[in-house]
Design a protein around this motif. Structure first.
Motif, PDB file in Angstrom:
ATOM      1  N   TYR A  23       0.832  -1.202   0.000  1.00 14.45           N
ATOM      2  CA  TYR A  23       0.000   0.000   0.000  1.00 14.45           C
ATOM      3  C   TYR A  23       0.871   1.257   0.000  1.00 14.45           C
ATOM      4  O   TYR A  23       0.576   2.221  -0.710  1.00 14.45           O
ATOM      5  N   ALA A  24       1.941   1.251   0.777  1.00 13.72           N
ATOM      6  CA  ALA A  24       2.860   2.400   0.797  1.00 13.72           C
ATOM      7  C   ALA A  24       3.475   2.625  -0.578  1.00 13.72           C
ATOM      8  O   ALA A  24       3.650   3.772  -1.008  1.00 13.72           O
ATOM      9  N   VAL A  67      -4.056   7.026  -9.254  1.00 11.62           N
ATOM     10  CA  VAL A  67      -3.240   7.798  -8.318  1.00 11.62           C
ATOM     11  C   VAL A  67      -3.885   7.623  -6.949  1.00 11.62           C
ATOM     12  O   VAL A  67      -5.064   7.957  -6.760  1.00 11.62           O
ATOM     13  N   TYR A  68      -3.123   7.075  -6.025  1.00 14.51           N
ATOM     14  CA  TYR A  68      -3.630   6.832  -4.671  1.00 14.51           C
ATOM     15  C   TYR A  68      -3.185   7.977  -3.766  1.00 14.51           C
ATOM     16  O   TYR A  68      -1.999   8.256  -3.642  1.00 14.51           O
ATOM     17  N   HIS A  69      -4.155   8.632  -3.143  1.00 10.07           N
ATOM     18  CA  HIS A  69      -3.862   9.773  -2.269  1.00 10.07           C
ATOM     19  C   HIS A  69      -3.780   9.348  -0.806  1.00 10.07           C
ATOM     20  O   HIS A  69      -2.986   9.894  -0.049  1.00 10.07           O
ATOM     21  N   ARG A  70      -4.627   8.400  -0.417  1.00 10.68           N
ATOM     22  CA  ARG A  70      -4.668   7.911   0.965  1.00 10.68           C
ATOM     23  C   ARG A  70      -5.255   6.515   0.934  1.00 10.68           C
ATOM     24  O   ARG A  70      -6.182   6.237   0.179  1.00 10.68           O
ATOM     25  N   ILE A  71      -4.690   5.629   1.761  1.00  9.40           N
ATOM     26  CA  ILE A  71      -5.251   4.285   1.915  1.00  9.40           C
ATOM     27  C   ILE A  71      -5.153   3.874   3.378  1.00  9.40           C
ATOM     28  O   ILE A  71      -4.086   3.936   3.980  1.00  9.40           O
ATOM     29  N   ASP A  72      -6.279   3.455   3.924  1.00  8.73           N
ATOM     30  CA  ASP A  72      -6.314   2.799   5.229  1.00  8.73           C
ATOM     31  C   ASP A  72      -6.708   1.356   4.953  1.00  8.73           C
ATOM     32  O   ASP A  72      -7.622   1.099   4.157  1.00  8.73           O
ATOM     33  N   ASP A  94      -8.755   7.263  -0.838  1.00  9.92           N
ATOM     34  CA  ASP A  94      -9.051   8.380  -1.725  1.00  9.92           C
ATOM     35  C   ASP A  94      -8.119   8.204  -2.904  1.00  9.92           C
ATOM     36  O   ASP A  94      -6.895   8.137  -2.733  1.00  9.92           O
ATOM     37  N   ILE A  95      -8.705   8.082  -4.101  1.00  8.40           N
ATOM     38  CA  ILE A  95      -7.912   7.846  -5.298  1.00  8.40           C
ATOM     39  C   ILE A  95      -8.408   8.722  -6.443  1.00  8.40           C
ATOM     40  O   ILE A  95      -9.507   9.276  -6.382  1.00  8.40           O
ATOM     41  N   LEU A 104     -13.122   5.282  -1.826  1.00 10.16           N
ATOM     42  CA  LEU A 104     -13.447   3.859  -1.830  1.00 10.16           C
ATOM     43  C   LEU A 104     -13.651   3.348  -0.409  1.00 10.16           C
ATOM     44  O   LEU A 104     -12.927   3.747   0.509  1.00 10.16           O
ATOM     45  N   ALA A 105     -14.607   2.460  -0.260  1.00 13.48           N
ATOM     46  CA  ALA A 105     -14.835   1.753   1.002  1.00 13.48           C
ATOM     47  C   ALA A 105     -15.129   0.304   0.637  1.00 13.48           C
ATOM     48  O   ALA A 105     -16.206  -0.002   0.115  1.00 13.48           O
TER      49      ALA A 105
END
Length: 134
Positions: A23-24, A67-72, A94-95, A104-105
């Motif tokens: 993910y990172a 483009v991935y802005h944030r992923i949990d 958030d992508i 996305l969820a």
């Protein structure tokens, strides 16, 4: 400790580190780092049901389609059996996909396999969470 003698707890810890690293890598746009973690036969399914191979996913990352802005990515459970590990959890992100910003969820499942002592991501499958449980 060799890969063959790792306990289930050790494998689970390793897989958690690898999940964080993959993910990172996509958040950082580090395609080489992602590629090192991926199996050559990767099947990467997206929440819109499109499926990418390793090559097509890398191309989409490289061209900025994704483009991935944030992923949990909380992990609920890791199932280890032989040279396979299945990660059950969620992915909230958030992508930008195809020029469209999205949130996305998803519930998700990732499959890791051990080949020659190295764990590689073989498959990924998200399922969109219904609005009432997000």
């Amino acid at each position: 400790m060799t890969a063959d003698s790792m306990s289930t707890t050790d494998v689970e810890a390793t897989i958690r580190v690898l999940e964080d690293a993959r993910y990172a890598a996509v958040i950082a746009g580090d395609i080489d780092a992602f590629t090192e973690l991926a199996h050559p036969d990767l099947a990467y399914t997206h929440s819109n049901a499109q499926v990418d191979t390793l090559d097509s996913y890398r191309d989409k990352l490289r061209t900025g389609f994704y483009v991935y802005h944030r992923i949990d990515h909380p992990v609920d459970r890791i199932i280890v059996t032989g040279d396979a590990a299945v990660v059950i959890g969620e992915m909230h992100a958030d992508i930008t996909a195809g020029g469209v910003r999205k949130t996305l969820a998803n519930r998700c499942m990732a499959v890791w396999v051990r080949e020659n002592g190295t764990w590689l991501l073989l498959g990924y499958q998200p399922t969109v969470l219904p609005e009432e449980v997000r």
